[in-house]
Design a protein around this motif. Structure first.
Motif, short mmCIF file in Angstrom:
data_model
loop_
_atom_site.label_atom_id
_atom_site.label_comp_id
_atom_site.label_asym_id
_atom_site.label_seq_id
_atom_site.Cartn_x
_atom_site.Cartn_y
_atom_site.Cartn_z
N GLU A 357 0.83 -1.21 0.00
CA GLU A 357 0.00 0.00 0.00
C GLU A 357 0.86 1.26 0.00
N LEU A 358 2.06 1.15 0.53
CA LEU A 358 2.99 2.28 0.54
C LEU A 358 3.55 2.56 -0.86
N GLY A 359 3.45 1.56 -1.73
CA GLY A 359 3.90 1.74 -3.11
C GLY A 359 5.17 1.00 -3.47
N LEU A 360 5.67 0.12 -2.60
CA LEU A 360 6.88 -0.64 -2.92
C LEU A 360 6.58 -1.61 -4.07
N PRO A 361 7.34 -1.58 -5.16
CA PRO A 361 7.12 -2.55 -6.25
C PRO A 361 7.46 -3.97 -5.78
N ALA A 362 6.68 -4.92 -6.19
CA ALA A 362 6.91 -6.31 -5.78
C ALA A 362 8.27 -6.82 -6.22
N ASP A 363 8.73 -6.33 -7.37
CA ASP A 363 10.02 -6.83 -7.87
C ASP A 363 11.22 -6.18 -7.19
N ARG A 364 10.97 -5.30 -6.20
CA ARG A 364 12.08 -4.68 -5.47
C ARG A 364 12.15 -5.16 -4.02
N ILE A 365 11.41 -6.20 -3.70
CA ILE A 365 11.45 -6.73 -2.33
C ILE A 365 12.84 -7.23 -1.97
N ASP A 366 13.45 -8.03 -2.84
CA ASP A 366 14.78 -8.57 -2.55
C ASP A 366 15.81 -7.45 -2.45
N TRP A 367 15.75 -6.47 -3.37
CA TRP A 367 16.69 -5.34 -3.33
C TRP A 367 16.53 -4.58 -2.02
N THR A 368 15.29 -4.37 -1.60
CA THR A 368 15.03 -3.66 -0.34
C THR A 368 15.66 -4.41 0.83
N ALA A 369 15.49 -5.72 0.85
CA ALA A 369 16.06 -6.53 1.94
C ALA A 369 17.59 -6.44 1.95
N GLU A 370 18.19 -6.51 0.78
CA GLU A 370 19.65 -6.44 0.69
C GLU A 370 20.18 -5.08 1.17
N GLN A 371 19.52 -4.02 0.74
CA GLN A 371 19.95 -2.68 1.15
C GLN A 371 19.77 -2.49 2.65
N ALA A 372 18.63 -2.93 3.18
CA ALA A 372 18.36 -2.77 4.61
C ALA A 372 19.38 -3.52 5.45
N LEU A 373 19.72 -4.73 5.04
CA LEU A 373 20.67 -5.54 5.81
C LEU A 373 22.05 -4.89 5.82
N GLY A 374 22.35 -4.07 4.83
CA GLY A 374 23.65 -3.42 4.76
C GLY A 374 23.81 -2.22 5.67
N ILE A 375 22.74 -1.79 6.30
CA ILE A 375 22.84 -0.62 7.19
C ILE A 375 23.20 -1.13 8.58
N ASP A 376 24.47 -1.36 8.78
CA ASP A 376 24.97 -2.09 9.95
C ASP A 376 24.65 -1.38 11.26
N ARG A 377 24.72 -0.05 11.30
CA ARG A 377 24.51 0.66 12.56
C ARG A 377 23.10 0.43 13.10
N LEU A 378 22.15 0.11 12.22
CA LEU A 378 20.78 -0.18 12.64
C LEU A 378 20.57 -1.68 12.86
N ILE A 379 21.10 -2.49 11.97
CA ILE A 379 20.88 -3.93 12.07
C ILE A 379 21.51 -4.50 13.35
N LYS A 380 22.69 -4.01 13.71
CA LYS A 380 23.33 -4.54 14.92
C LYS A 380 22.59 -4.13 16.19
N ASN A 381 21.68 -3.18 16.08
CA ASN A 381 20.89 -2.74 17.23
C ASN A 381 19.64 -3.57 17.42
N ASN A 382 19.26 -4.36 16.42
CA ASN A 382 18.03 -5.13 16.51
C ASN A 382 18.19 -6.25 17.54
N PRO A 383 17.20 -6.48 18.40
CA PRO A 383 17.39 -7.48 19.45
C PRO A 383 17.44 -8.91 18.96
N ARG A 384 16.87 -9.18 17.79
CA ARG A 384 16.98 -10.51 17.17
C ARG A 384 17.82 -10.36 15.92
N SER A 385 18.81 -11.21 15.76
CA SER A 385 19.74 -11.07 14.65
C SER A 385 19.02 -11.29 13.31
#
Length: 408
Positions: A357-385
């Protein structure tokens, strides 16, 4: 684990109805020449005219830059700095939403230390103190008035970038909830949801305080005793008043609660940091060009569901602050009810339910996941790895609206 705490805050925080009236006295402590950063809309309001007149009436010379744009385009900061060059300000005053406050921080940085803005991307790149910044928010959401961060958009990068340094913390945060009374309903909702996401992600962030040098190595250090205090205050205030403020913008008590909630959330995440909801929003925002607060709030219930197995106790404490009653035999049941309560609150104020509903294209789900995982300063703060498989599953669940899949 023994008690650990860290907190970095402005030298002075002033909050309350009518606080904008003391801007001249506050500014006079820092000099006689004030460079004011705002945007075109707020520059045309009577409230702004009154503040500028009061500064000049106190014999403080004022130069106004009123061309601040949303998301602070990188090159616009250089334009702002160039206009200040001959003025030689003693201080920079940011008046407006988060972008105006970030513009003030970046301007003070470049006036003080020169160079290009991109020289300072990342953590601890600012070499020393800057011109004092007085931050006067007119929205209640980003918490930029108290945080060590300025976020900008760089045309050479897909994702927005941040400059993080304790030297970017404003000298004074001056918060008058009356300045938010004319804030439109949609902006009130998005900004307030952003603040609640800040508070919940700060409170449920990983505990990392075992190394005494941690705050010297990182701007964001995970949850601690002090950040928890601020986060729970923010959650309580936003939980009881955000929907009221959206329903009736003239409700002064609700407006005060929401602005204090945003301030307290900033005090929490400015040291603790945020986590996976913010990591996903960076690529989602780049693709959909939707407001930051809308994106992080859309993600939050799914991220809370993903974190349930690792942070049930903390999520249950969030529920207690929101007024969620004990929902069963233990923290996990209460935590599950808390996630439902957050989703209900966001739905009530018009927050988008899914990434589709926010407008994310279905074919960019994997790209979104890859980019998000690369933001280390945020990912290392998540309580579940998180690894790439888990991140793809989380983003897909948020795209589909499948809360159960997010919890797997």
């Amino acid at each position: 684990m023994t008690l650990f705490a860290a907190s970095r805050l402005p030298r002075e925080i002033l909050f309350g109805k009518g606080q904008r009236q003391v801007i001249p006295e506050v500014a006079a402590k820092h000099g006689r020449r004030a460079y004011v950063c705002t945007d075109e809309r707020f520059a045309g309001t009577p409230a702004f005219a009154e503040m500028i007149a009061s500064l000049r009436g106190a014999s403080i010379e004022v130069l106004v830059y009123d061309k601040t744009l949303p998301d602070v385009p990188r090159d616009s900061v250089a334009v702002c700095v160039a206009e200040a060059k001959g003025f030689r300000p003693d201080m920079v005053i940011g008046i407006g939403g988060g972008s105006c406050l970030d513009m003030a921080k970046c301007t003070a940085l470049l006036i003080s230390h020169g160079g290009r803005l991109q020289d300072y991307y990342g953590e601890f790149k600012v070499p020393g103190p800057t011109l004092p910044v007085i931050a006067v928010p007119t929205t209640a959401g980003t918490g930029s008035e108290v945080t060590p961060v300025a976020v900008i958009s760089d045309p050479e990068r897909t994702l927005k970038v941040g400059i993080s340094s304790p030297h970017l913390i404003a000298a004074v945060a001056l918060c008058d909830p009356d300045l938010t009374l004319t804030c439109p309903t949609a902006l009130t909702a998005i900004a307030g949801a952003d603040a609640l996401t800040h508070a919940i992600e700060a409170f449920t962030a990983a505990r990392r305080g075992t190394d005494p040098t941690l705050p010297q190595k990182h701007v964001f250090v995970g949850k601690s005793a002090l950040t928890d205090h601020f986060a729970l205050l923010a959650i309580k205030l936003l939980g009881r008043s955000l929907e009221r403020a959206c329903r009736d913008g003239s409700d002064e008590d609700a407006r005060a609660d929401v602005m204090m909630g945003a301030l307290a959330a900033g005090c929490a995440f400015g040291t603790a940091g945020t986590a996976a909801a913010h990591a996903v929003q960076y690529p989602v925002g780049a693709l959909t060009h939707t407001p930051h607060g809308l994106g992080v709030a859309t993600m939050l219930p799914y991220v809370m569901s993903y974190n349930l197995s690792a942070a049930a106790t903390e999520i249950a404490e969030v529920g207690a602050a929101l007024g969620v009653l004990d929902a069963g035999s233990g923290p996990r049941d209460t935590a599950a009810a808390t996630i439902e309560a957050v989703a209900r609150l966001f739905a009530a104020i018009g927050i988008t339910r899914t990434l589709a509903e926010l407008g994310l294209p279905a074919d960019r789900i994997d790209w979104t996941a890859e980019q998000a995982l690369g933001i280390d300063r945020l990912i290392k703060n998540n309580p579940r790895s998180l690894d790439i498989v888990a991140m793809r599953r989380l983003v897909k669940a948020a795209y589909d609206g499948d809360m159960a899949a997010a919890a797997m």
